[in-house]
Design a protein around this motif. Structure first.
Motif, PDB file in Angstrom:
ATOM      1  N   SER B  45       0.943  -1.206  -0.128  1.00 39.09           N
ATOM      2  CA  SER B  45       0.112  -0.083  -0.053  1.00 39.09           C
ATOM      3  C   SER B  45       0.622   1.137   0.016  1.00 39.09           C
ATOM      4  CB  SER B  45      -1.028  -0.028   0.998  1.00 39.09           C
ATOM      5  OG  SER B  45      -0.344  -0.149   2.339  1.00 39.09           O
ATOM      6  N   LEU B  49       0.783   3.891  -3.037  1.00 38.03           N
ATOM      7  CA  LEU B  49       0.551   5.496  -2.619  1.00 38.03           C
ATOM      8  C   LEU B  49       1.880   6.473  -3.027  1.00 38.03           C
ATOM      9  CD1 LEU B  49      -0.881   5.475   0.885  1.00 38.03           C
ATOM     10  CD2 LEU B  49      -1.887   6.686  -0.942  1.00 38.03           C
ATOM     11  N   LYS B  52       2.225   5.612  -6.804  1.00 42.03           N
ATOM     12  CA  LYS B  52       1.138   5.821  -7.937  1.00 42.03           C
ATOM     13  C   LYS B  52       0.845   4.553  -8.941  1.00 42.03           C
ATOM     14  CE  LYS B  52       1.109  10.788  -7.523  1.00 42.03           C
ATOM     15  NZ  LYS B  52       1.776  11.788  -8.088  1.00 42.03           N
ATOM     16  N   LYS B  54      -1.510   1.345  -9.391  1.00 43.69           N
ATOM     17  CA  LYS B  54      -2.720   0.910  -8.965  1.00 43.69           C
ATOM     18  C   LYS B  54      -2.583  -0.559  -8.680  1.00 43.69           C
ATOM     19  CE  LYS B  54      -5.746   3.967 -11.489  1.00 43.69           C
ATOM     20  NZ  LYS B  54      -4.985   4.539 -12.597  1.00 43.69           N
ATOM     21  N   SER B  89      -7.236   2.975   1.365  1.00 41.44           N
ATOM     22  CA  SER B  89      -7.101   4.346   1.197  1.00 41.44           C
ATOM     23  C   SER B  89      -5.899   4.204   0.187  1.00 41.44           C
ATOM     24  CB  SER B  89      -6.349   4.956   2.321  1.00 41.44           C
ATOM     25  OG  SER B  89      -5.230   4.699   2.446  1.00 41.44           O
ATOM     26  N   ALA B  90      -4.942   3.451  -0.092  1.00 39.25           N
ATOM     27  CA  ALA B  90      -4.085   3.465  -1.261  1.00 39.25           C
ATOM     28  C   ALA B  90      -4.790   3.253  -2.494  1.00 39.25           C
ATOM     29  CB  ALA B  90      -3.116   2.278  -1.232  1.00 39.25           C
ATOM     30  N   VAL B  92      -7.902   3.764  -3.225  1.00 42.10           N
ATOM     31  CA  VAL B  92      -8.712   5.280  -3.479  1.00 42.10           C
ATOM     32  C   VAL B  92      -8.218   6.415  -3.902  1.00 42.10           C
ATOM     33  CG1 VAL B  92     -10.190   7.112  -2.216  1.00 42.10           C
ATOM     34  CG2 VAL B  92     -10.657   4.752  -1.968  1.00 42.10           C
ATOM     35  N   MET B  93      -6.929   6.578  -3.372  1.00 36.52           N
ATOM     36  CA  MET B  93      -6.015   7.590  -3.750  1.00 36.52           C
ATOM     37  C   MET B  93      -5.597   7.665  -4.946  1.00 36.52           C
ATOM     38  SD  MET B  93      -6.050   9.838  -1.398  1.00 36.52           S
ATOM     39  CE  MET B  93      -4.763  10.908  -1.917  1.00 36.52           C
ATOM     40  N   SER B  94      -5.085   6.151  -5.298  1.00 30.22           N
ATOM     41  CA  SER B  94      -4.557   6.025  -6.758  1.00 30.22           C
ATOM     42  C   SER B  94      -5.505   6.466  -7.815  1.00 30.22           C
ATOM     43  CB  SER B  94      -4.158   4.495  -6.990  1.00 30.22           C
ATOM     44  OG  SER B  94      -3.341   3.982  -5.885  1.00 30.22           O
ATOM     45  N   TYR B  95      -6.936   6.025  -7.609  1.00 35.13           N
ATOM     46  CA  TYR B  95      -7.870   6.349  -8.540  1.00 35.13           C
ATOM     47  C   TYR B  95      -8.293   7.721  -8.681  1.00 35.13           C
ATOM     48  CZ  TYR B  95      -8.393   1.632 -10.062  1.00 35.13           C
ATOM     49  OH  TYR B  95      -8.197   0.360 -10.646  1.00 35.13           O
ATOM     50  N   LEU B  96      -8.167   8.428  -7.378  1.00 41.84           N
ATOM     51  CA  LEU B  96      -8.488   9.794  -7.198  1.00 41.84           C
ATOM     52  C   LEU B  96      -7.239  10.501  -8.305  1.00 41.84           C
ATOM     53  CD1 LEU B  96      -9.652  10.834  -3.788  1.00 41.84           C
ATOM     54  CD2 LEU B  96     -10.805  11.018  -5.996  1.00 41.84           C
ATOM     55  N   GLN B  97      -6.113  10.403  -8.226  1.00 40.84           N
ATOM     56  CA  GLN B  97      -4.841  11.038  -8.919  1.00 40.84           C
ATOM     57  C   GLN B  97      -5.055  10.499 -10.253  1.00 40.84           C
ATOM     58  OE1 GLN B  97      -1.707   9.309  -6.435  1.00 40.84           O
ATOM     59  NE2 GLN B  97      -1.806  10.747  -4.981  1.00 40.84           N
TER      60      GLN B  97
END
Lengths: 485, 106
Positions: B45, B49, B52, B54, B89-90, B92-97
């Protein structure tokens, strides 16, 4: 190129204008303007038609730009043109070619047909996948989520299956256990020693049961070691390498409950493995596992024993009967008064002390079904539990004769001596370090003493002690020398 | 099968309490899988993060699930939950970025 495409219908319409002029009288001025316009228009056309190659080779810029000028020119004329023009734009290149074929070839004098190369110059821009608005492009994510859901489903199903198997086992064995033990089920946390009457769940695949309060033994720990049905990875691994559920019974005995011997019987593979792994089997049963055919047990089972007398004593008719009728379910049976668990690999070489031993009977049974067990299979383990109870009573009664006892004692002292020899140097070093530590501690104490008088006195006392030690050593050396002489 | 026709073998006065086996002296008895998977999950994870990636984040989610499935009941649920939350969270953050879908390695 687009110019030509767009202007051709314009041209057509211009030619048709005389017939339509009546309708657009409001929009158009009199002939002069039209004439001017026509001239300009034709001039433009001429320019374009003279350099068709240039236009063709050029990459078509965004369609909006080139279309804007023709649109502006034609704006004064009917708006129908614009729409037509736009229609032309929206169509694919193929349409363009159709357009050409509709017109007179003479119109294209000087225009080189370079249609084939037209396609090469077009670059299709890829629309980024996340803007495509289709779920199909996220197929990897969907796969991942499906995998996770499958894992969760398998977890729930596996957990429930293990739980049902454990409960079935307990239900079928409860009566036997409760008639033999005063305490059935204890997790060690409650204040009073009351039977919980249920299994102690350690894991999703391991269940414990502690029974105590019986003659001839201290207590019995039963471990139901099921397969990890709740872990999908394990399930997949088991498809390659089948394994079965196991029931492990460990009976701990008091000192008076068992004579001194080491004995093991079980499947050949298990015996070979145990002989390598187990500390006591390794030390006391040096010979290779022997066949028990002369006692009548099947060939699939092998015996490891400290001495023949022990085997004779253990292998009575009833035991043989048990072993023969349930040979497929028996993984290993291990009786030992020197049980200390598997061999422990220490980093600093040998351990300094002999490992603690406990008189133990260990039974490992395989649940039939090789993984595909159903709760009904648990009933077939009941005779094996009977065997366990029988063994406890038997071991209490089994006593070696004088010779056997002597042999056993000799074995044990031999093992102990070996161990001491091996660790001799290490123990010496340990003793040396301890002595140095003591000296250092004393010196520190002396240094820390604030009163100078006391300091002096302590120092003198330490010196005297040292002197005495030296004298003692010298005396010893002299004595040894004398003896040697 | 009757154990003893004469007397009841039970002895309430000879009851010993259950003592859980000391796993410090015998580390071979312990199953290391949940601890390894927990550590792997955290490492993946973090990779997901920071770099980046996925697929790292997805593997982290799987690792934390496997660790949970193999964990002992005596283990702290806080540890499990923390690793689980970290891996989610890892992802979700990858997809948000980078909302693009994951591309397969082939």
């Amino acid at each position: 190129m687009r110019h030509v495409v767009f202007l051709l219908p314009a041209l057509l319409l211009l030619l048709a204008l005389p017939y339509t002029r009546g309708r657009y009288n409001d929009d158009f001025d009199d002939g002069e303007d039209i004439a001017e316009f026509d001239d300009n228009d034709f001039a433009e056309f001429e320019d374009v038609s003279e350099d068709p190659a240039v236009d063709v080779e050029k990459d078509p810029p965004p369609r909006a730009a080139p279309s804007s000028t023709p649109i502006e020119d034609d704006e004064d004329e009917a708006t129908v043109e614009n729409e037509d023009g736009q229609d032309e734009f929206e169509d694919a290149d193929a349409q363009d070619q159709d357009m050409y074929s509709k017109y007179d070839n003479e119109e294209f004098e000087g225009y080189e047909k370079t249609n084939p190369s037209f396609k090469d110059t077009l670059i299709y821009r890829e629309v980024p996948a996340h803007l495509q608005n289709s779920w199909e492009s996220y197929y990897m994510e969907i796969l991942m989520v499906t995998g996770l859901l499958a894992y969760i489903m398998n977890y729930i199903i596996g957990k429930n299956k293990n739980s049902r198997l454990a409960q079935a086992w307990f239900n079928s064995h409860r009566e036997l256990l409760e008639s033999n033990f005063a305490l059935v089920g204890d997790d060690g946390t409650s204040k009073e020693a009351t039977s919980t009457g249920k299994l102690n769940q350690e894991n999703e695949h391991i269940y414990n049961l502690w029974c105590s309060g019986r003659v001839c033994c201290e207590g019995m720990l039963i471990q139901l070691k099921f397969l990890k049905r709740q872990d999908l990875l394990n399930v997949l691994a088991r498809m390659m390498r089948p394994a079965c559920d196991q029931v492990q019974v460990k009976v701990t005995l008091n000192d008076e409950d068992m004579d001194t011997f080491v004995f093991a019987v079980g499947s050949r593979k298990a015996m070979a493995r145990l002989q390598k792994e187990m500390q006591d089997l390794c030390e006391f049963c040096g010979d290779k596992p022997k066949s028990g055919a002369k006692y009548g047990i099947p060939e699939s089972l092998a015996i490891l024993s400290e001495m023949g007398e022990v085997t004779d004593g253990v292998m009575d008719n009833k035991m043989v009967h048990y072993l023969t009728s349930h040979a497929d379910k028996i993984e290993s049976i291990h009786f030992s008064d020197q049980f200390s668990g598997p061999k422990v690999m220490q980093e600093e070489g040998q351990p300094l002390k002999l490992p603690e031993t406990k008189k133990t009977l260990l039974f490992t049974f395989n649940v039939p079904g090789m993984g595909n067990t159903s709760p009904k299979d648990m009933d077939s383990l009941l005779p094996l539990m009977n065997m366990v109870i029988y063994s406890i009573d038997k071991v209490k009664k089994l006593r070696l004769n004088r010779e056997g006892k002597q042999k056993a004692d000799k074995n044990r002292s031999r093992v102990e001596d070996n161990f001491l020899k091996q660790t001799h140097t290490q123990r010496q070093e340990a003793a040396q370090t301890r002595r140095e530590e003591k000296k250092r501690a004393e010196k520190e104490r002396i240094m820390n003493e604030e009163d100078p008088d006391r300091q002096r006195r302590l120092e003198e006392a330490a010196q005297r002690r040292e002197q005495k030690k030296l004298e003692k050593k010298q005396m010893k050396m002299k004595q040894i020398k004398v003896k040697a002489m | 099968m009757t154990v003893n026709n004469m007397a009841d073998p039970r002895r309430p006065n000879k009851i010993f309490r259950y003592k859980p086996p000391n796993t410090e002296t015998n580390p071979t008895l312990e199953d290391p899988t949940p601890d390894y998977m927990n550590l792997l999950g955290m490492v993946f994870s973090m990779c997901g993060l920071m770099l980046k990636l996925k697929w790292c984040a997805w593997i982290a989610v799987y690792c934390s699930f496997i660790s949970f499935a193999n964990s002992r009941s005596s283990e702290d649920t806080k540890q499990m939950m923390s690793s689980f939350m970290l891996s989610i969270s890892a992802v979700v953050m990858s997809y948000l970025q980078n909302p693009q879908p994951m591309s397969p390695p082939w």
